[in-house]
Scaffold this active site. Structure first.
Site, PDB file in Angstrom:
ATOM      1  N   TYR A 226      42.687  35.097  37.516  1.00 16.18           N
ATOM      2  CA  TYR A 226      41.387  35.654  37.897  1.00 16.18           C
ATOM      3  C   TYR A 226      40.349  34.563  38.148  1.00 16.18           C
ATOM      4  O   TYR A 226      39.803  34.484  39.260  1.00 16.18           O
ATOM      5  CB  TYR A 226      40.893  36.655  36.855  1.00 16.18           C
ATOM      6  CG  TYR A 226      39.498  37.150  37.150  1.00 16.18           C
ATOM      7  CD1 TYR A 226      38.394  36.686  36.417  1.00 16.18           C
ATOM      8  CD2 TYR A 226      39.269  38.030  38.198  1.00 16.18           C
ATOM      9  CE1 TYR A 226      37.106  37.118  36.707  1.00 16.18           C
ATOM     10  CE2 TYR A 226      37.974  38.465  38.498  1.00 16.18           C
ATOM     11  CZ  TYR A 226      36.901  37.994  37.741  1.00 16.18           C
ATOM     12  OH  TYR A 226      35.626  38.407  38.056  1.00 16.18           O
TER      13      TYR A 226
ATOM     14  N   LYS B 163      38.585  33.507  41.787  1.00 18.34           N
ATOM     15  CA  LYS B 163      37.130  33.551  42.025  1.00 18.34           C
ATOM     16  C   LYS B 163      36.621  32.183  42.460  1.00 18.34           C
ATOM     17  O   LYS B 163      35.757  32.078  43.337  1.00 18.34           O
ATOM     18  CB  LYS B 163      36.408  34.026  40.768  1.00 18.34           C
ATOM     19  CG  LYS B 163      36.680  35.463  40.363  1.00 18.34           C
ATOM     20  CD  LYS B 163      36.339  36.471  41.439  1.00 18.34           C
ATOM     21  CE  LYS B 163      34.855  36.658  41.611  1.00 18.34           C
ATOM     22  NZ  LYS B 163      34.551  37.747  42.579  1.00 18.34           N
TER      23      LYS B 163
HETATM   24  N1  LIG Z   1      32.035  43.051  35.512  1.00 14.16           N
HETATM   25  C1  LIG Z   1      31.599  41.844  35.231  1.00 14.16           C
HETATM   26  O1  LIG Z   1      31.266  41.511  34.090  1.00 14.16           O
HETATM   27  C2  LIG Z   1      31.503  40.821  36.335  1.00 14.16           C
HETATM   28  C3  LIG Z   1      30.913  39.597  36.029  1.00 14.16           C
HETATM   29  C4  LIG Z   1      30.830  38.623  37.024  1.00 14.16           C
HETATM   30  C5  LIG Z   1      31.294  38.900  38.295  1.00 14.16           C
HETATM   31  N2  LIG Z   1      31.860  40.086  38.584  1.00 14.16           N
HETATM   32  C6  LIG Z   1      32.330  40.316  39.957  1.00 14.16           C
HETATM   33  O2  LIG Z   1      31.631  41.438  40.482  1.00 14.16           O
HETATM   34  C7  LIG Z   1      32.444  42.123  41.428  1.00 14.16           C
HETATM   35  C8  LIG Z   1      32.517  43.590  41.074  1.00 14.16           C
HETATM   36  O3  LIG Z   1      33.057  43.669  39.783  1.00 14.16           O
HETATM   37  P1  LIG Z   1      33.049  45.044  38.950  1.00 14.16           P
HETATM   38  O4  LIG Z   1      32.905  44.690  37.514  1.00 14.16           O
HETATM   39  O5  LIG Z   1      32.078  45.972  39.576  1.00 14.16           O
HETATM   40  O6  LIG Z   1      34.548  45.563  39.180  1.00 14.16           O
HETATM   41  P2  LIG Z   1      35.075  46.990  39.645  1.00 14.16           P
HETATM   42  O7  LIG Z   1      36.548  46.921  39.492  1.00 14.16           O
HETATM   43  O8  LIG Z   1      34.329  48.074  38.958  1.00 14.16           O
HETATM   44  O9  LIG Z   1      34.678  47.026  41.192  1.00 14.16           O
HETATM   45  C9  LIG Z   1      35.442  46.379  42.164  1.00 14.16           C
HETATM   46  C10 LIG Z   1      35.501  47.303  43.381  1.00 14.16           C
HETATM   47  O10 LIG Z   1      36.282  46.658  44.383  1.00 14.16           O
HETATM   48  C11 LIG Z   1      37.188  47.601  44.927  1.00 14.16           C
HETATM   49  N3  LIG Z   1      38.392  46.945  45.428  1.00 14.16           N
HETATM   50  C12 LIG Z   1      39.376  46.365  44.699  1.00 14.16           C
HETATM   51  N4  LIG Z   1      40.342  45.929  45.521  1.00 14.16           N
HETATM   52  C13 LIG Z   1      39.962  46.228  46.793  1.00 14.16           C
HETATM   53  C14 LIG Z   1      40.532  46.044  48.068  1.00 14.16           C
HETATM   54  N5  LIG Z   1      41.733  45.471  48.213  1.00 14.16           N
HETATM   55  N6  LIG Z   1      39.854  46.490  49.155  1.00 14.16           N
HETATM   56  C15 LIG Z   1      38.650  47.110  49.018  1.00 14.16           C
HETATM   57  N7  LIG Z   1      38.057  47.327  47.834  1.00 14.16           N
HETATM   58  C16 LIG Z   1      38.712  46.880  46.740  1.00 14.16           C
HETATM   59  C17 LIG Z   1      37.544  48.536  43.773  1.00 14.16           C
HETATM   60  O11 LIG Z   1      38.017  49.790  44.251  1.00 14.16           O
HETATM   61  C18 LIG Z   1      36.206  48.644  43.044  1.00 14.16           C
HETATM   62  O12 LIG Z   1      35.440  49.726  43.515  1.00 14.16           O
HETATM   63  C19 LIG Z   1      33.813  41.427  41.388  1.00 14.16           C
HETATM   64  O13 LIG Z   1      33.917  40.539  42.493  1.00 14.16           O
HETATM   65  C20 LIG Z   1      33.798  40.641  40.088  1.00 14.16           C
HETATM   66  O14 LIG Z   1      34.595  39.488  40.162  1.00 14.16           O
HETATM   67  C21 LIG Z   1      31.980  41.072  37.637  1.00 14.16           C
HETATM   68  C1  LIG Z   2      39.646  41.636  21.350  1.00 15.40           C
HETATM   69  C2  LIG Z   2      38.499  40.731  20.991  1.00 15.40           C
HETATM   70  C3  LIG Z   2      38.928  39.264  21.020  1.00 15.40           C
HETATM   71  C4  LIG Z   2      37.300  40.982  21.916  1.00 15.40           C
HETATM   72  O1  LIG Z   2      36.182  40.267  21.451  1.00 15.40           O
HETATM   73  C5  LIG Z   2      37.657  40.545  23.349  1.00 15.40           C
HETATM   74  C6  LIG Z   2      36.488  40.632  24.277  1.00 15.40           C
HETATM   75  C7  LIG Z   2      36.966  40.399  25.728  1.00 15.40           C
HETATM   76  C8  LIG Z   2      37.694  41.633  26.230  1.00 15.40           C
HETATM   77  C9  LIG Z   2      35.741  40.011  26.601  1.00 15.40           C
HETATM   78  C10 LIG Z   2      35.039  38.760  26.049  1.00 15.40           C
HETATM   79  C11 LIG Z   2      34.402  38.044  27.249  1.00 15.40           C
HETATM   80  C12 LIG Z   2      34.647  39.008  28.406  1.00 15.40           C
HETATM   81  C13 LIG Z   2      34.602  38.419  29.825  1.00 15.40           C
HETATM   82  C14 LIG Z   2      33.218  37.818  30.132  1.00 15.40           C
HETATM   83  O2  LIG Z   2      32.205  38.756  29.814  1.00 15.40           O
HETATM   84  C15 LIG Z   2      33.075  37.472  31.577  1.00 15.40           C
HETATM   85  C16 LIG Z   2      33.878  37.967  32.538  1.00 15.40           C
HETATM   86  C17 LIG Z   2      33.700  37.469  33.938  1.00 15.40           C
HETATM   87  C18 LIG Z   2      33.724  38.586  34.964  1.00 15.40           C
HETATM   88  O3  LIG Z   2      33.835  38.027  36.247  1.00 15.40           O
HETATM   89  C19 LIG Z   2      34.863  39.550  34.752  1.00 15.40           C
HETATM   90  C20 LIG Z   2      34.922  40.066  33.324  1.00 15.40           C
HETATM   91  C21 LIG Z   2      34.987  38.917  32.279  1.00 15.40           C
HETATM   92  C22 LIG Z   2      36.285  38.152  32.468  1.00 15.40           C
HETATM   93  C23 LIG Z   2      34.874  39.539  30.863  1.00 15.40           C
HETATM   94  C24 LIG Z   2      36.155  40.330  30.500  1.00 15.40           C
HETATM   95  C25 LIG Z   2      36.201  40.806  29.036  1.00 15.40           C
HETATM   96  C26 LIG Z   2      36.006  39.638  28.067  1.00 15.40           C
HETATM   97  C27 LIG Z   2      37.155  38.669  28.175  1.00 15.40           C
END
Ligand SMILES: NC(=O)c1ccc[n+]([C@@H]2O[C@H](COP(=O)([O-])OP(=O)(O)OC[C@H]3O[C@@H](n4cnc5c(N)ncnc54)[C@H](O)[C@@H]3O)[C@@H](O)[C@H]2O)c1
Ligand SMILES: CC(C)[C@@H](O)CC[C@@H](C)[C@H]1CC[C@H]2[C@@H]3[C@H](O)C=C4C[C@@H](O)CC[C@]4(C)[C@H]3CC[C@]12C
Length: 369
Positions: free
Chosen positions: A159, A163
């Protein structure tokens, strides 16, 4: 702030627009981008809630599509002024194969970039991630750093690797000539751990606590602070950066910006309790119940079980070697680059973000009974 009397003339495309973050970006654009003529929502899985958005002054076009399919992306991008690319496979639990994660997150981003170049779309905002930076595989803490803080970004997990590759592609594409001869302007936003209405992992923690009689067991020391940011503020930053990118291309083109707000610095588990505590859950003990070596053993066993059971079923618990390592490594940001470059200020205070998230969990609680 854009003037609400402005002419509606812009076409935006949001990929992943039905995801956790994507939905908030879609709704924020409809509320706060007065120049919007058409909003295209592109996603593998379209949400039924999109229908309710089609009654306003903006044409909302739902497009079911796959970012790994270049022709589907090109068709969706054609004619758009701005693309906000949030679509991605956010998988650190072993649900998808490394190949699939690469296909969606890297190849999918390549397809978006090439579609912009071929069709003449000039502005591209990419949703990157803190994980492009860290935590790294060496467990180095990143303590209240910023976009310029030196840090050895070394990754092995599919992952963060995907990214990092995708972000690099987006930033390198800045300045490429698009169809029509004008330059493509790109930037990347790096949210830390996003929380708020619709956060699936928060939902998982809540249900885990319900199963354990209202208790969650601390696994990470309270001192290991982890960056978190409210989804509404991340959505607002996407809307603002997309608008200002059009005015300040020389300054903002090719730049990365951490997403931040006033959410407090806490350990991942303690931060979750800000919302789960008011909903009746309790985090047991002030110190981790089991020694870290035992946690590592349990995480390794989970990984082994996942591998053994894969032919039969998907076993993807929260605890695995990667999530444990990430949770146990401090990663927080302290920056104002977004404010300096494009006037970003969080739209939602910490108190508002917390209240909105608690209300969402409580609504879940009602449905869980
Ligand atoms: N959730 C977090 O904490 C977090 C933190 C930093 C960055 N991000 C980034 O933000 C973005 C959105 O993350 P999220 O948490 O909303 O995840 P999410 O899984 O809720 O949303 C991702 C969306 O992308 C769509 N998708 C996946 N594969 C696809 C494909 N092949 N074609 C078209 N659509 C597709 C999914 O259907 C979904 O609606 C991601 O790029 C993720 O890396 C998330
Ligand atoms: C089971 C325990 C060890 C519990 O504390 C695990 C927590 C774990 C699931 C989360 C801890 C940190 C999170 C990640 C972080 O918030 C940032 C992220 C970047 C974003 O792009 C995607 C999600 C994630 C990787 C997020 C996922 C969950 C954690 C690993």
């Amino acid at each position: 702030m854009a003037d609400s009397t402005e002419v509606r003339e812009l076409v935006y495309l949001v990929t992943g627009g039905c995801g956790f973050l994507g939905e908030h970006v879609v709704r924020m654009l409809l509320q706060r981008e007065p120049r919007l003529l058409e909003l295209r929502v592109f996603d593998l899985h379209l949400g039924a809630w999109l229908e309710e958005l089609k009654t306003g002054p903006v044409q909302v076009t739902a497009i079911q599509g796959d970012v790994t399919q270049a022709h589907e992306v090109a068709a969706a991008v054609a004619g758009a002024h701005v693309v906000i690319h949030t679509a991605g496979l956010v998988d650190v639990f072993g649900r998808a194969s490394p190949e699939t994660i690469y296909e969606v997150n890297v190849q999918g981003t390549k397809n978006v970039i090439e579609a912009c170049v071929q069709t003449g779309t000039r502005f591209l905002v990419y949703t990157s991630s803190m994980e492009v930076v860290g935590p790294n595989i060496k467990g180095h803490h990143f303590y209240r750093g910023n976009e310029d803080t030196p840090y050895e970004a070394v990754h092995r997990h599919p992952y963060p690797c995907s990214k990092a590759q995708a972000e690099r592609l987006v930033l390198e594409a800045n300045g490429r000539k698009v169809h029509g001869g004008l330059p493509l302007v790109t930037c990347a936003l790096r949210p830390t751990g996003i929380y708020g209405e619709g956060h699936q992992i928060m939902r998982d923690f809540y249900h885990q606590g319900l199963r354990l009689g209202g208790r969650l067991f601390r696994t990470i020391p309270a001192s290991v602070e982890h960056g978190r940011v409210y989804v509404g503020n991340v959505a607002w930053m996407h809307v603002l950066v997309a608008r200002e990118l059009q005015q300040r291309a020389a300054l903002m083109g090719g730049q990365v910006y951490f997403c931040y707000d006033q959410s407090p610095y806490k350990s991942y588990e303690d931060f979750n309790m800000e919302f789960l505590g008011p909903c009746g859950l309790r985090l047991v003990e002030t110190r981790p119940l089991v020694p870290y070596w035992l946690l590592m053993l349990l995480a390794a066993l989970n990984a082994l079980l996942q591998w053994l059971l894969r032919p039969l079923l998907l076993y993807a618990p929260l605890l695995n070697p990667y999530t444990l390592a990430v949770a146990n490594t401090a990663f927080t940001v302290n920056t104002d680059k977004a404010r300096r470059h494009f006037g970003y200020e969080p739209l939602f205070s910490w108190e508002d973000s917390r209240t909105r998230t608690i209300r969402w969990v409580q609504a879940m609680e009602g449905s869980a009974r």
